[in-house]
Design a protein around this motif. Structure first.
Motif, short mmCIF file in Angstrom:
data_model
loop_
_atom_site.label_atom_id
_atom_site.label_comp_id
_atom_site.label_asym_id
_atom_site.label_seq_id
_atom_site.Cartn_x
_atom_site.Cartn_y
_atom_site.Cartn_z
N UNK D 122 0.83 -1.20 0.00
CA UNK D 122 0.00 0.00 0.00
C UNK D 122 0.87 1.25 0.00
N UNK D 141 -12.12 9.03 -15.95
CA UNK D 141 -12.47 9.15 -14.53
C UNK D 141 -11.91 10.43 -13.93
N UNK D 145 -13.57 8.85 -6.44
CA UNK D 145 -14.17 7.52 -6.42
C UNK D 145 -13.97 6.82 -7.76
N UNK D 148 -10.38 5.75 -8.12
CA UNK D 148 -10.08 4.55 -7.33
C UNK D 148 -10.62 3.31 -8.03
N UNK D 149 -11.85 3.41 -8.51
CA UNK D 149 -12.41 2.25 -9.21
C UNK D 149 -11.60 1.92 -10.45
N UNK D 150 -11.14 2.95 -11.11
CA UNK D 150 -10.33 2.70 -12.31
C UNK D 150 -9.06 1.94 -11.95
N UNK D 152 -8.50 0.15 -9.37
CA UNK D 152 -8.81 -1.20 -8.92
C UNK D 152 -9.16 -2.10 -10.11
N UNK D 153 -9.87 -1.53 -11.05
CA UNK D 153 -10.26 -2.33 -12.21
C UNK D 153 -9.03 -2.77 -13.00
N UNK D 156 -7.15 -5.28 -10.96
CA UNK D 156 -7.83 -6.57 -10.91
C UNK D 156 -7.68 -7.32 -12.22
N UNK D 157 -7.81 -6.61 -13.31
CA UNK D 157 -7.72 -7.28 -14.61
C UNK D 157 -6.33 -7.88 -14.82
N UNK D 160 -5.79 -10.71 -12.22
CA UNK D 160 -6.60 -11.86 -12.59
C UNK D 160 -6.01 -12.59 -13.79
N UNK D 161 -5.57 -11.84 -14.76
CA UNK D 161 -4.95 -12.48 -15.93
C UNK D 161 -3.65 -13.18 -15.54
N UNK D 183 -8.62 -6.96 -22.65
CA UNK D 183 -8.95 -6.19 -21.43
C UNK D 183 -9.27 -4.75 -21.77
N UNK D 186 -12.71 -4.26 -23.27
CA UNK D 186 -13.76 -4.20 -22.25
C UNK D 186 -13.67 -2.91 -21.46
N UNK D 187 -12.46 -2.57 -21.08
CA UNK D 187 -12.28 -1.41 -20.22
C UNK D 187 -12.77 -0.12 -20.88
#
Lengths: 195, 195, 195, 195
Positions: D122, D141, D145, D148-150, D152-153, D156-157, D160-161, D183, D186-187
């Motif tokens: 962190x 974005x 908020x 942050x979501x961006x 994280x997305x 995560x992608x 995850x990959x 990715x 989609x993004x």
DNA sequence: GATGAATGAGGTTTCATTCAT
DNA sequence: TATGAATGAAACCTCATTCAT
């Protein structure tokens, strides 16, 4: 003496007296002294040697002659007041132990386990006792057995008081002179109504 | 109590008294006890705990109940002969220390370094002192200060004698009764030409 | 099921999720469960078996059929609103993960290292994916590659959110519905002005 | 840096990635490095410290400077093509993770259990996010908020990959560029019939 | 079914000491 | 002289597991 050697000795003194010989690592000593661990071994072949090097001078050069000279001097001045003589000796011994408190703690501790150290102490104490024969004779004990008991009694009283004062209850306020007088009262007159 | 636990305690007692606490490894204890090393740690969370577990009952038995009960009984029988009472107490304490000599040596040594052990000793000694107030009062000391000095004196004399006899000169022949009488003579009557 | 067995499972669940599989000892589990350590081994031949016994039912009996049945039911109700369907599925999966949070943590953790566990998860996930083909087809992806990417994307988004919410910043206040809507917005419409 | 220290780090990297942190003993590391076990502890006070020492630079290099410098440089060149910028960043990050694959696997795993490691991650990620504000703003974005979501997305992608490719199905042939493009599709554009 | 006792194997870490520089 | 690096040996302690009760 090399300055770092001095630092090593001083640090070892503190460490040993706080955690005991086995409870102290050479690393702790080096850190406390602010020197490298290997430096210790340049000056002392062994950790054990460091301890002996620490203890020997106090036992040999300081304890014995000082007490002896002092006793003789006092003897000349106050030949007819043995109690006063003993008072001075006890107080000065106590002051000395207080001054070197960490080292004295080490001696108490390690001598119980370390034969070398014990022998060193006994060897240095014996001639002292012989030289104090006359002084003691004035006070009463004349047979060898009585003299030995006398030495042991005085030693026990001082050591017991030192441990009580410096180790068991170091936070209390102590009045050395008053306590020594208490010891002398018992030693010379005994306790109790019929004493 | 689990049988191997008993074995561990006995082996630890032997080992500690021969090589000291730090000088004894748990492996040594296990081998001497004929048990697995891990078994020790099933019963004692820590090597240090093993020592405390070892010491506690001995300290308790040395100090409190025996002395107390005995003193009270003696007090009833010889209310007018405090010196006799103290003689019996000192001799029995000495006999007990002699019986547990190795452990007592450890206690002397470790207590100088190990606060927990010191606290344990103090905790056990305190109630004893309170219960012996009356006995001591008969002998003379009445003020708290005097009583404290009395206890310290008796303790110092016994401990000093024990160390002399068992550690410094264990090869000599000692006559405990005679030595205790010597201590009592000093304690009650003092030394000195007219002592 | 034997009551102590249940206690063991629950305690293991907590312990594993807090300290990981290797970081948890059977002793810790037994203490947390309030049972004897040996009792664990009466019910599970091995610590590893305990883990699998813990994970398997969740993976096998709960995750798969629930998701499947739910998806099918939703599909019938909202055949023309795939986004709503996915929203419900994601929210319910998230709720499920939240409910079994400790176990899910274990799965995330151990699956990265434990092949058995990984295989178990993959084996159970595969048929699910196959059965969800139709639902996904409605949303857009039709080729196998696209479907796989879709599953991975949704899985990554949920897992990433779960980790962020439950592990990285558990102290924050989170609004699951809002966050899922955020994920859906990206997933369906992409980000940004030109998205 | 001491040469054996380097060996220890490299060996630890290998061992940890093969058997995990708890599954690796310091003895194994020492043997693999061809050094004495004690040498490890001269350089790292704790096995845990060895892991952190190992992880810190990789985390830092993965996240902060490369990404930052690269993003800024790309931003200057392709200010009007944010998708291209992100593509480059994702691919380079993925390449880096692939290069340090074993360690990255450890990080994923241990971070779920090890708070220190989590904090380290962190701590390294926070400044990066702040510095990437501008780049992200261009892509769409703008609110905190959303940003942050961006992050994280994207995270995560990629994660995850990475897990899918390197852990779940490492035997498959993967085309990183194609997957990243998937990715991004989609993004930026979302899925769905019209996506 | 349940568990206290027991343990072999092995864990991490510490230690006093040596050596190259 | 001084020390950082290095280490074999051994320390304390933990672990998963077995067994008798």
């Amino acid at each position: 003496m090399a300055p770092k050697k001095r630092l090593a000795i001083l640090a070892a003194l503190d460490c040993f007296s706080e955690t005991g010989f086995d409870g102290t690592s050479t690393k702790m000593i080096a850190q406390r002294a602010g020197i490298g661990e290997a430096t210790i071994f340049r000056h002392f072949p062994t950790k054990r040697d460091l301890l002996l090097r620490l203890a020997a001078p106090v036992i040999r050069h300081i304890l014995t002659p000082a007490a002896e000279q002092q006793a003789v001097a006092l003897l000349d001045q106050h030949r007819d007041e043995p109690r006063l003589i003993l008072r001075e000796v006890m107080l000065s011994r106590l002051a000395f132990m207080t001054h070197y408190e960490p080292l004295v703690r080490i001696l108490f501790q390690e001598a119980l386990v370390n034969r070398e150290l014990r022998d060193l102490i006994v060897a240095e104490a014996t001639p002292l006792f012989q030289q104090l024969t006359e002084v003691v004779g004035i006070m009463g004990p004349v047979t060898p057995t009585d003299r030995e008991r006398f030495f042991r009694t005085v030693g026990s009283l001082i050591a017991g008081y030192f441990i009580h004062r410096s180790i068991l209850q170091p936070e209390r306020d102590w009045d050395d002179a008053a306590e020594v007088d208490g010891m002398l009262a018992i030693l010379f007159d005994g306790i109790g109504p019929k004493g």
